[in-house]
Design a protein around this motif. Sequence first.
Motif, PDB file in Angstrom:
ATOM      1  N   PHE A 100       1.052  -1.002   0.234  1.00 33.50           N
ATOM      2  CA  PHE A 100      -0.026   0.012  -0.446  1.00 33.50           C
ATOM      3  C   PHE A 100       0.554   1.301   0.036  1.00 33.50           C
ATOM      4  N   THR A 101       0.200   2.487  -0.399  1.00 31.56           N
ATOM      5  CA  THR A 101       0.757   3.941  -0.410  1.00 31.56           C
ATOM      6  C   THR A 101      -0.183   4.503   0.644  1.00 31.56           C
ATOM      7  N   LEU A 102       0.644   5.110   1.604  1.00 34.17           N
ATOM      8  CA  LEU A 102      -0.498   5.712   2.889  1.00 34.17           C
ATOM      9  C   LEU A 102      -1.049   6.947   1.557  1.00 34.17           C
ATOM     10  N   VAL A 103      -1.933   7.204   1.764  1.00 38.35           N
ATOM     11  CA  VAL A 103      -2.190   8.806   1.035  1.00 38.35           C
ATOM     12  C   VAL A 103      -2.998   9.729   2.408  1.00 38.35           C
ATOM     13  N   ARG A 104      -2.716  11.265   2.990  1.00 42.14           N
ATOM     14  CA  ARG A 104      -2.827  11.889   3.739  1.00 42.14           C
ATOM     15  C   ARG A 104      -3.489  13.439   3.350  1.00 42.14           C
ATOM     16  N   GLY A 105      -4.626  13.023   3.319  1.00 44.60           N
ATOM     17  CA  GLY A 105      -5.406  15.006   3.686  1.00 44.60           C
ATOM     18  C   GLY A 105      -4.837  15.858   3.963  1.00 44.60           C
ATOM     19  N   GLU A 106      -4.751  16.578   4.426  1.00 42.69           N
ATOM     20  CA  GLU A 106      -3.884  18.118   5.197  1.00 42.69           C
ATOM     21  C   GLU A 106      -5.935  18.956   5.367  1.00 42.69           C
ATOM     22  N   ALA A 107      -5.763  18.960   6.129  1.00 42.95           N
ATOM     23  CA  ALA A 107      -6.565  21.005   6.488  1.00 42.95           C
ATOM     24  C   ALA A 107      -6.239  21.262   8.048  1.00 42.95           C
ATOM     25  N   ASP A 108      -5.361  22.329   7.470  1.00 43.07           N
ATOM     26  CA  ASP A 108      -5.195  22.825   9.380  1.00 43.07           C
ATOM     27  C   ASP A 108      -4.628  21.790  10.426  1.00 43.07           C
ATOM     28  N   LYS A 109      -4.913  21.421  11.546  1.00 38.47           N
ATOM     29  CA  LYS A 109      -5.012  20.077  12.169  1.00 38.47           C
ATOM     30  C   LYS A 109      -5.239  19.220  12.367  1.00 38.47           C
ATOM     31  N   LEU A 110      -6.205  18.823  10.797  1.00 39.28           N
ATOM     32  CA  LEU A 110      -7.363  17.276  11.032  1.00 39.28           C
ATOM     33  C   LEU A 110      -6.572  16.961  10.111  1.00 39.28           C
ATOM     34  N   TYR A 111      -5.919  15.463   9.609  1.00 40.80           N
ATOM     35  CA  TYR A 111      -5.339  14.420   8.428  1.00 40.80           C
ATOM     36  C   TYR A 111      -6.300  12.988   9.384  1.00 40.80           C
ATOM     37  N   LEU A 112      -6.547  13.632   7.106  1.00 43.29           N
ATOM     38  CA  LEU A 112      -6.844  11.750   7.017  1.00 43.29           C
ATOM     39  C   LEU A 112      -6.673  11.569   6.012  1.00 43.29           C
ATOM     40  N   TYR A 113      -6.607   9.966   6.254  1.00 43.20           N
ATOM     41  CA  TYR A 113      -5.751   8.905   5.904  1.00 43.20           C
ATOM     42  C   TYR A 113      -6.638   8.229   4.442  1.00 43.20           C
ATOM     43  N   GLU A 114      -5.782   7.076   3.703  1.00 43.50           N
ATOM     44  CA  GLU A 114      -6.519   6.386   2.419  1.00 43.50           C
ATOM     45  C   GLU A 114      -4.741   5.322   2.372  1.00 43.50           C
ATOM     46  N   LEU A 115      -5.076   4.251   2.068  1.00 39.88           N
ATOM     47  CA  LEU A 115      -4.251   2.985   2.089  1.00 39.88           C
ATOM     48  C   LEU A 115      -4.922   3.527   0.559  1.00 39.88           C
ATOM     49  N   ALA A 116      -3.096   3.393  -0.955  1.00 40.96           N
ATOM     50  CA  ALA A 116      -3.509   3.008  -2.338  1.00 40.96           C
ATOM     51  C   ALA A 116      -3.218   2.438  -2.461  1.00 40.96           C
ATOM     52  N   SER A 117      -3.607   1.812  -3.454  1.00 42.77           N
ATOM     53  CA  SER A 117      -2.565   0.966  -4.681  1.00 42.77           C
ATOM     54  C   SER A 117      -1.756   2.058  -5.818  1.00 42.77           C
ATOM     55  N   PHE A 118      -0.455   1.918  -6.201  1.00 46.78           N
ATOM     56  CA  PHE A 118      -0.365   2.375  -6.629  1.00 46.78           C
ATOM     57  C   PHE A 118       0.278   1.825  -8.118  1.00 46.78           C
ATOM     58  N   ASN A 119       0.039   2.859  -9.693  1.00 51.70           N
ATOM     59  CA  ASN A 119       0.001   1.882 -10.285  1.00 51.70           C
ATOM     60  C   ASN A 119       0.332   2.853 -11.870  1.00 51.70           C
ATOM     61  N   ASN A 120       1.045   2.875 -12.428  1.00 53.20           N
ATOM     62  CA  ASN A 120       1.275   4.239 -13.433  1.00 53.20           C
ATOM     63  C   ASN A 120       1.352   5.096 -13.249  1.00 53.20           C
ATOM     64  N   ASN A 121       2.210   5.907 -12.490  1.00 49.49           N
ATOM     65  CA  ASN A 121       2.314   7.134 -11.778  1.00 49.49           C
ATOM     66  C   ASN A 121       0.638   7.893 -10.374  1.00 49.49           C
ATOM     67  N   LYS A 122      -0.367   6.388 -10.738  1.00 52.28           N
ATOM     68  CA  LYS A 122      -1.472   7.438 -10.444  1.00 52.28           C
ATOM     69  C   LYS A 122      -1.530   6.561  -9.416  1.00 52.28           C
ATOM     70  N   LEU A 123      -2.649   7.325  -8.139  1.00 51.49           N
ATOM     71  CA  LEU A 123      -3.059   6.254  -7.074  1.00 51.49           C
ATOM     72  C   LEU A 123      -4.658   5.677  -7.524  1.00 51.49           C
ATOM     73  N   ILE A 124      -4.876   4.295  -6.718  1.00 48.93           N
ATOM     74  CA  ILE A 124      -5.905   3.603  -7.206  1.00 48.93           C
ATOM     75  C   ILE A 124      -6.684   3.555  -5.880  1.00 48.93           C
ATOM     76  N   ILE A 125      -7.459   4.054  -4.985  1.00 51.55           N
ATOM     77  CA  ILE A 125      -8.037   3.710  -3.760  1.00 51.55           C
ATOM     78  C   ILE A 125      -9.061   2.988  -4.334  1.00 51.55           C
ATOM     79  N   ASP A 126      -9.611   1.938  -3.528  1.00 50.25           N
ATOM     80  CA  ASP A 126      -9.760   0.794  -3.696  1.00 50.25           C
ATOM     81  C   ASP A 126     -11.383   1.377  -2.154  1.00 50.25           C
ATOM     82  N   LYS A 127     -12.876   1.213  -2.353  1.00 49.26           N
ATOM     83  CA  LYS A 127     -13.079   1.280  -1.568  1.00 49.26           C
ATOM     84  C   LYS A 127     -13.075   0.637  -0.337  1.00 49.26           C
ATOM     85  N   GLY A 128     -13.116   1.356   1.030  1.00 49.99           N
ATOM     86  CA  GLY A 128     -13.414   1.339   2.458  1.00 49.99           C
ATOM     87  C   GLY A 128     -11.800   1.245   2.861  1.00 49.99           C
TER      88      GLY A 128
END
Length: 143
Positions: A100-128
Amino acid sequence: MKIDYKTPNQSGFSAIVLVMILMIIGLTLLTAFNSLVSSWQKTILIEKDYYQQFNTARSSLHWAKTQKWDVPTANWQCKEEVNLHLKTCIKKSKLKIGNFTLVRGEADKLYLYELASFNNNKLIIDKGNWLDYCPEKKHSDCE
């Protein structure tokens, strides 16, 4: 028929005391209600700020899927969209299950994360795979 006149010392004193008591009770109730409304306003402002940050972080995660990325490494790579105030970062996850690739979305002091696959310079995020916490075991791996 006899008219009984009261002396000036007796007439109206109890009415004045009753009016003063009612005014004190009314003032106390208004003060308590004002404190309650102020408390509600503070709570609403805190929740409004939280939901704005949450939505910005979610938007950052969605925006990350549309970007082209270099191959993830052990260090964070970040991209920022200045006009929309979006910031997202990726790095190679240290989880032992999956690749997995760990993806972090930021907004001030709040961080949300997603686990994604990496393929061909793109992130592939599965539901869930959306998380509101960092899945890494060490807190230092999330910073």
